[in-house]
Write a protein that holds these residues in place. Structure first.
Motif, mmCIF file in Angstrom:
data_model
loop_
_atom_site.group_PDB
_atom_site.id
_atom_site.type_symbol
_atom_site.label_atom_id
_atom_site.label_comp_id
_atom_site.label_asym_id
_atom_site.label_seq_id
_atom_site.Cartn_x
_atom_site.Cartn_y
_atom_site.Cartn_z
ATOM 1 N N VAL A 175 0.834 -1.197 0.000
ATOM 2 C CA VAL A 175 0.000 0.000 0.000
ATOM 3 C C VAL A 175 0.868 1.245 0.000
ATOM 4 N N ALA A 176 1.941 1.194 0.784
ATOM 5 C CA ALA A 176 2.844 2.348 0.844
ATOM 6 C C ALA A 176 3.441 2.640 -0.534
ATOM 7 N N GLU A 177 3.812 1.594 -1.239
ATOM 8 C CA GLU A 177 4.386 1.794 -2.577
ATOM 9 C C GLU A 177 3.335 2.361 -3.535
ATOM 10 N N ALA A 178 2.112 1.883 -3.456
ATOM 11 C CA ALA A 178 1.062 2.371 -4.354
ATOM 12 C C ALA A 178 0.766 3.840 -4.078
ATOM 13 N N LYS A 179 0.721 4.198 -2.800
ATOM 14 C CA LYS A 179 0.481 5.605 -2.461
ATOM 15 C C LYS A 179 1.649 6.478 -2.902
ATOM 16 N N ALA A 230 -1.472 5.354 -11.652
ATOM 17 C CA ALA A 230 -1.329 5.254 -10.198
ATOM 18 C C ALA A 230 -2.698 5.338 -9.500
ATOM 19 N N ARG A 231 -3.583 6.169 -10.028
ATOM 20 C CA ARG A 231 -4.920 6.296 -9.447
ATOM 21 C C ARG A 231 -5.706 4.990 -9.611
ATOM 22 N N GLU A 243 -8.474 10.935 -1.014
ATOM 23 C CA GLU A 243 -8.167 10.710 0.397
ATOM 24 C C GLU A 243 -6.679 10.514 0.611
ATOM 25 N N VAL A 244 -6.026 9.848 -0.337
ATOM 26 C CA VAL A 244 -4.569 9.650 -0.223
ATOM 27 C C VAL A 244 -3.852 10.992 -0.277
ATOM 28 N N ALA A 245 -4.289 11.874 -1.187
ATOM 29 C CA ALA A 245 -3.662 13.196 -1.292
ATOM 30 C C ALA A 245 -3.889 14.000 -0.020
ATOM 31 N N THR A 246 -5.094 13.899 0.556
ATOM 32 C CA THR A 246 -5.384 14.622 1.801
ATOM 33 C C THR A 246 -4.537 14.094 2.941
ATOM 34 N N SER A 247 -4.396 12.762 3.001
ATOM 35 C CA SER A 247 -3.575 12.172 4.064
ATOM 36 C C SER A 247 -2.120 12.590 3.937
ATOM 37 N N ALA A 248 -1.646 12.736 2.715
ATOM 38 C CA ALA A 248 -0.242 13.146 2.513
ATOM 39 C C ALA A 248 -0.011 14.554 3.034
ATOM 40 N N LYS A 249 -0.988 15.426 2.849
ATOM 41 C CA LYS A 249 -0.850 16.794 3.361
ATOM 42 C C LYS A 249 -0.842 16.805 4.883
ATOM 43 N N LYS A 250 -1.667 15.911 5.514
ATOM 44 C CA LYS A 250 -1.657 15.830 6.973
ATOM 45 C C LYS A 250 -0.320 15.284 7.476
ATOM 46 N N ASP A 251 0.252 14.361 6.723
ATOM 47 C CA ASP A 251 1.529 13.783 7.142
ATOM 48 C C ASP A 251 2.650 14.821 7.147
#
Length: 455
Positions: A175-179, A230-231, A243-251
């Motif tokens: 999952v980490a690689e896909a994100k 990738a999407r 959601e992945v993009a939003t989580s990346a900004k929080k990280d």
């Protein structure tokens, strides 16, 4: 001397009269002629002594004996010692037979229930055993789509879950690689777009060469394609690109709590957790590892699997009403046939029949054996009467019809029947009011009245 002879003749006459009544009459007649006795007083007395006793009859003669007289209106003796007053009827009064006098209050005290006769439907059923099973349309597993390790198990066995609710979290390098691929492709696409916009502006002003513009355009198209790939990869894993993009900004604000490796498992439907297959730390996703972590079932509706013999299969129709009786005979439910298999089981020579049964109160548990009554026919009849209203007297079927003074016995002819009622062919008509509960009380009362009448 004459007196002596008279006494002698009198003694001889009495002796002969005692032995021979007919002769005594002759002797006494002679004595009367001789003036030695009173013929008028003696002859009737002797006649009464010699005449045999006969029953009183109207023979035209008047009797002096009081024992053979009857005053006017006095009961005359009959055979068997019974007397009937003059004008008394002989035999039984047929007018009151079959009728019972009983007020409404007395009927209520005896708990006799009444109902008005009317037409209705007779439903015939087929008794078939069955097994409660889970509805295949209302059961789902929470699958593991990636290779990883179980990090959280948020639901316990038996707990309620909602559709889309997170029930477990995995830690997955895949999952980490896909994100990462998606985020990298997105950043590169943004850079290529900026370069393409600049080269297009220069080319429009004819400041830069056309080759530079075309190179920037190709690079931007390639970057856009990588983002789309990738999407789609994220989508295949059940992840949302936004959601992945939003989580990346929080990280970026919490670099020590990266969400790239987290993979959330969500419930595919609302229901209860009926099975838990893994624990925290279990490796999943690889060949030989568990393929799912939970089983969720919606038990608000269940199935009943029936095996109908081939001899009865033609009577069963999809949509037919089915009554279910539990093992304790107290639990009852109503469902309907949703599937009749066109294929027979080669071993049992029976067809699989599925019944859908509502289970809002969760009273029906999968795996339970039940007895079902499958409706196979519905007949409309003009007069339908509950079985509890019918009584048997001798060889006759009877009911008790309410009258102004009580109840009246009514012989009936029975036609078709179902589990609860009979069709009445003759003896009743719609609108009659009959006893439908505790009618055996009326049967007993009728029997007692008839016994008293016969006596």
């Amino acid at each position: 001397m004459r007196a002596f002879l008279s006494v002698a003749f009198l003694a001889i006459g009495i002796a002969i009269g005692g032995a021979f009544p007919r002769v005594s009459e002759v002797v006494q007649g002679a004595l009367a002629a001789a003036g030695l006795t009173n013929a008028r007083a003696t002859l009737p007395t002797n006649a009464a002594m010699t005449k045999p006793a006969t029953p009183a009859a109207d023979d035209g003669h008047e009797h002096a004996d009081d024992e053979h007289k009857h005053s006017e209106g006095e009961a005359k003796p009959e055979a068997g010692g019974h007397k009937h007053a003059e004008g008394e009827a002989h035999g039984h009064d047929q007018e009151g037979e079959g009728k019972i006098k009983m007020s409404a209050e007395q009927a209520a005290e005896q708990d006799i229930k009444l109902a008005t006769v009317e037409g209705g439907i007779l439903s015939r059923h087929l008794l078939v055993p069955g097994t409660i099973a889970q509805d295949a349309d209302r059961i789902a597993r929470v699958p593991v789509r990636v290779v990883g390790t179980v990090a959280e198990m948020r639901k316990r066995l038996g707990e309620e879950v909602s559709k889309g609710e997170v029930v477990a979290v995995l830690d997955s390098r895949e999952v980490a690689e896909a994100k990462s691929d998606f985020l990298t492709a997105t950043v590169k696409a943004d850079l290529e777009k900026t370069n393409f916009d600049r080269q297009q502006a220069l080319w429009d002003k004819r400041i830069s060469a056309e080759s530079a513009f075309l190179t920037a355009k190709a690079a931007y198209s390639e970057a856009t394609l990588r983002v789309d790939l990738a999407r789609q990869k994220l989508s295949a894993l059940g992840l949302n690109a936004a959601e992945v993009a939003t989580s990346a900004k929080k990280d970026e604000t919490t670099p020590n709590l990266s969400s790239l490796r987290r993979y959330e498992l969500k419930a595919p439907l609302s229901g209860r957790v009926v099975e838990r297959k893994v624990d925290v730390g279990t490796a999943v996703g690889k060949e030989g590892d568990p393929a799912d972590v939970y089983t969720v079932a919606d038990l608000s509706s269940v199935w009943i699997e029936l095996a109908i013999p081939t001899t009865e299969l033609s009577k069963v129709r999809e949509g037919a009403k089915v009554t279910i009786v539990g093992g304790d005979d107290a639990s009852r439910g109503v469902g309907k046939v949703v599937f009749v298999s066109p294929i027979l089981n080669p071993e049992t020579r029976s067809a699989r029949v599925i019944v859908a049964l509502p289970n809002k109160d969760m009273a029906w548990r999968p795996g339970t054996f039940v007895t079902t009554e499958v409706e196979i026919a519905r007949d409309k009849v003009g007069v339908r009467l509950p079985k509890s209203a019918i009584q048997t007297i001798g060889s006759e079927k009877v009911v008790f019809v309410r009258t102004a003074e009580g109840f009246e016995r009514r012989d009936v002819t029975i036609g078709k029947a179902d589990d609860d009622a009979f069709e009445i062919l003759t003896g009743l008509k719609p609108g009659d009011e009959v006893a439908v509960a505790n009618s055996f009380v009326l049967k007993a009362e009728l029997g007692k009245a008839e016994a008293d009448h016969d006596h």
